[in-house]
Design a protein around this motif. Structure first.
Motif, PDB file in Angstrom:
ATOM      1  N   HIS A 125      40.231  14.466  15.321  1.00  0.00           N
ATOM      2  CA  HIS A 125      41.058  13.320  15.706  1.00  0.00           C
ATOM      3  C   HIS A 125      42.071  13.649  16.808  1.00  0.00           C
ATOM      4  CE1 HIS A 125      39.390  10.788  12.547  1.00  0.00           C
ATOM      5  NE2 HIS A 125      39.430  11.851  11.765  1.00  0.00           N
ATOM      6  N   THR A 126      41.731  14.642  17.620  1.00  0.00           N
ATOM      7  CA  THR A 126      42.506  14.924  18.829  1.00  0.00           C
ATOM      8  C   THR A 126      41.547  14.995  20.010  1.00  0.00           C
ATOM      9  OG1 THR A 126      42.402  17.288  18.277  1.00  0.00           O
ATOM     10  CG2 THR A 126      44.442  16.137  17.758  1.00  0.00           C
ATOM     11  N   ARG A 127      42.092  14.905  21.193  1.00  0.00           N
ATOM     12  CA  ARG A 127      41.270  14.922  22.402  1.00  0.00           C
ATOM     13  C   ARG A 127      40.892  16.355  22.776  1.00  0.00           C
ATOM     14  NH1 ARG A 127      45.742  12.297  26.081  1.00  0.00           N
ATOM     15  NH2 ARG A 127      46.693  14.160  25.163  1.00  0.00           N
ATOM     16  N   SER A 128      39.833  16.474  23.554  1.00  0.00           N
ATOM     17  CA  SER A 128      39.417  17.800  24.016  1.00  0.00           C
ATOM     18  C   SER A 128      40.473  18.416  24.933  1.00  0.00           C
ATOM     19  CB  SER A 128      38.077  17.709  24.752  1.00  0.00           C
ATOM     20  OG  SER A 128      38.173  16.825  25.865  1.00  0.00           O
ATOM     21  N   ALA A 129      41.290  17.575  25.565  1.00  0.00           N
ATOM     22  CA  ALA A 129      42.340  18.077  26.461  1.00  0.00           C
ATOM     23  C   ALA A 129      43.516  18.668  25.691  1.00  0.00           C
ATOM     24  CB  ALA A 129      42.835  16.953  27.369  1.00  0.00           C
ATOM     25  N   ASP A 130      43.632  18.346  24.402  1.00  0.00           N
ATOM     26  CA  ASP A 130      44.724  18.862  23.584  1.00  0.00           C
ATOM     27  C   ASP A 130      44.342  20.223  22.996  1.00  0.00           C
ATOM     28  OD1 ASP A 130      46.060  16.451  24.049  1.00  0.00           O
ATOM     29  OD2 ASP A 130      45.101  15.502  22.320  1.00  0.00           O
ATOM     30  N   THR A 131      45.333  20.958  22.539  1.00  0.00           N
ATOM     31  CA  THR A 131      45.085  22.261  21.916  1.00  0.00           C
ATOM     32  C   THR A 131      45.576  22.243  20.479  1.00  0.00           C
ATOM     33  OG1 THR A 131      45.286  23.469  24.011  1.00  0.00           O
ATOM     34  CG2 THR A 131      45.579  24.735  21.988  1.00  0.00           C
ATOM     35  N   CYS A 141      49.757  23.690  14.930  1.00  0.00           N
ATOM     36  CA  CYS A 141      50.436  23.087  16.078  1.00  0.00           C
ATOM     37  C   CYS A 141      49.420  22.367  16.949  1.00  0.00           C
ATOM     38  CB  CYS A 141      51.145  24.148  16.918  1.00  0.00           C
ATOM     39  SG  CYS A 141      52.772  24.610  16.304  1.00  0.00           S
ATOM     40  N   ILE A 142      49.882  21.319  17.594  1.00  0.00           N
ATOM     41  CA  ILE A 142      49.036  20.611  18.557  1.00  0.00           C
ATOM     42  C   ILE A 142      49.821  20.416  19.847  1.00  0.00           C
ATOM     43  CG2 ILE A 142      47.661  18.563  19.056  1.00  0.00           C
ATOM     44  CD1 ILE A 142      47.460  18.039  16.082  1.00  0.00           C
ATOM     45  N   ILE A 143      49.248  20.853  20.948  1.00  0.00           N
ATOM     46  CA  ILE A 143      49.814  20.574  22.267  1.00  0.00           C
ATOM     47  C   ILE A 143      49.164  19.289  22.766  1.00  0.00           C
ATOM     48  CG2 ILE A 143      50.127  21.390  24.631  1.00  0.00           C
ATOM     49  CD1 ILE A 143      49.707  24.253  23.565  1.00  0.00           C
ATOM     50  N   LEU A 144      49.969  18.259  22.940  1.00  0.00           N
ATOM     51  CA  LEU A 144      49.479  16.967  23.426  1.00  0.00           C
ATOM     52  C   LEU A 144      49.806  16.850  24.910  1.00  0.00           C
ATOM     53  CD1 LEU A 144      50.699  14.704  20.484  1.00  0.00           C
ATOM     54  CD2 LEU A 144      48.364  15.491  20.889  1.00  0.00           C
ATOM     55  N   ARG A 145      48.802  16.961  25.736  1.00  0.00           N
ATOM     56  CA  ARG A 145      49.015  16.889  27.182  1.00  0.00           C
ATOM     57  C   ARG A 145      48.983  15.435  27.657  1.00  0.00           C
ATOM     58  NH1 ARG A 145      46.034  21.449  26.022  1.00  0.00           N
ATOM     59  NH2 ARG A 145      46.906  23.408  26.811  1.00  0.00           N
ATOM     60  N   GLU A 146      49.742  15.170  28.707  1.00  0.00           N
ATOM     61  CA  GLU A 146      49.816  13.816  29.284  1.00  0.00           C
ATOM     62  C   GLU A 146      50.111  12.784  28.196  1.00  0.00           C
ATOM     63  OE1 GLU A 146      49.825  13.295  32.449  1.00  0.00           O
ATOM     64  OE2 GLU A 146      49.307  15.332  33.028  1.00  0.00           O
ATOM     65  N   THR A 147      51.103  13.089  27.374  1.00  0.00           N
ATOM     66  CA  THR A 147      51.439  12.240  26.227  1.00  0.00           C
ATOM     67  C   THR A 147      52.944  12.011  26.180  1.00  0.00           C
ATOM     68  OG1 THR A 147      49.583  13.179  24.978  1.00  0.00           O
ATOM     69  CG2 THR A 147      51.266  12.016  23.716  1.00  0.00           C
ATOM     70  N   SER A 148      53.349  10.756  26.074  1.00  0.00           N
ATOM     71  CA  SER A 148      54.769  10.432  25.985  1.00  0.00           C
ATOM     72  C   SER A 148      55.266  10.698  24.566  1.00  0.00           C
ATOM     73  CB  SER A 148      54.997   8.961  26.340  1.00  0.00           C
ATOM     74  OG  SER A 148      54.417   8.122  25.353  1.00  0.00           O
ATOM     75  N   LYS A 155      50.602   9.319  17.313  1.00  0.00           N
ATOM     76  CA  LYS A 155      49.527  10.260  16.986  1.00  0.00           C
ATOM     77  C   LYS A 155      49.849  11.007  15.695  1.00  0.00           C
ATOM     78  CE  LYS A 155      46.239  11.514  18.690  1.00  0.00           C
ATOM     79  NZ  LYS A 155      44.801  11.229  18.365  1.00  0.00           N
ATOM     80  N   ALA A 156      51.096  11.414  15.535  1.00  0.00           N
ATOM     81  CA  ALA A 156      51.506  12.132  14.327  1.00  0.00           C
ATOM     82  C   ALA A 156      51.326  11.252  13.090  1.00  0.00           C
ATOM     83  CB  ALA A 156      52.958  12.582  14.458  1.00  0.00           C
ATOM     84  N   LYS A 157      51.726   9.993  13.188  1.00  0.00           N
ATOM     85  CA  LYS A 157      51.570   9.073  12.055  1.00  0.00           C
ATOM     86  C   LYS A 157      50.094   8.886  11.713  1.00  0.00           C
ATOM     87  CE  LYS A 157      53.922   5.433  13.376  1.00  0.00           C
ATOM     88  NZ  LYS A 157      54.555   4.090  13.262  1.00  0.00           N
TER      89      LYS A 157
END
Length: 214
Positions: A125-131, A141-148, A155-157
């Motif tokens: 349930h995360t994008r391939s661009a995220d880590t 941990c999740i690094i959300l790139r290009e995310t406000s 996303k957390a909810k």
């Protein structure tokens, strides 16, 4: 007209190779082919070993997710990119609720199954661009790139809701689990340490207030 040095070299090497072949017996040729084949296998084996060592150095053996070392490197790169190009980004810190009591009551194998279950859901349930990374124990941990910051909160909810509604099946029984998630936008932190500390504080606020997300 200048001589073609490279062409002369190639022709000389070809002539040397042909002359060598003419003096070789059939046994010599067979032995040479065998040695070349052996060398190729050795090189492939070494390449496989190097690839495996790299994977082991940067990935968690239980879940297969990137580990803390890989995560910190990627976070530094993401924050540098954010500062240089004024892009958006956010960090989510996720902690499994009551994990110790589950380990104590059901055993470490059940705990391992839960960690793998959570890691699978996070990846799905995360994008391939995220880590997505496991940084230790029951923390992810999740690094959300290009995310406000607003998008990170949503996303957390969503992730919290998915995990709470998707039990982990272990030895024929469903184990219901929940997580606490804290987040911090790149724009709110000075550096990686500051970002991690703020996300960690937010995560503990959500855990203590039983709000799932903060």
């Amino acid at each position: 007209m200048k001589p073609d040095i490279e062409k002369i070299k190639r022709e000389s090497l070809t002539k040397m190779y042909e002359d060598a072949l003419e003096t070789m017996t059939d046994d010599d040729v067979i032995r040479m082919i065998s040695e070349v084949s052996y060398l190729r296998k050795q090189l492939k084996s070494q390449s496989d070993v190097i690839a495996r060592l790299k994977k082991e150095a940067y990935h968690d053996p239980l879940t297969g997710l990137p580990n803390r070392r890989y995560f910190e490197r990627e976070l530094d790169k993401s924050m540098s990119y954010f500062k240089r190009y004024k892009r958006m980004g956010a960090l989510l810190l996720i902690d499994a609720d009551s994990f110790k009591s589950i380990n104590d009551s059901l055993g470490h194998l059940a705990g391992d199954a839960i960690l793998k279950h959570i890691s699978k859901l996070l990846q799905q349930h995360t994008r391939s661009a995220d880590t997505v990374a496991r940084i230790g124990g029951d923390e992810f941990c999740i690094i959300l790139r290009e995310t406000s910051s607003e998008e990170a909160f949503e996303k957390a909810k969503k992730l919290s809701d998915i995990i709470s509604k998707t039990p982990c099946t272990y030895e024929g029984r469903d184990i219901h689990i929940s997580v606490s998630i804290g987040g911090c936008s790149f724009s709110e932190a000075q550096d990686r340490t500051d970002l991690m500390n703020k996300a960690d504080s937010a995560m503990y606020i959500s855990k203590n207030n039983a709000t799932a997300v903060a």
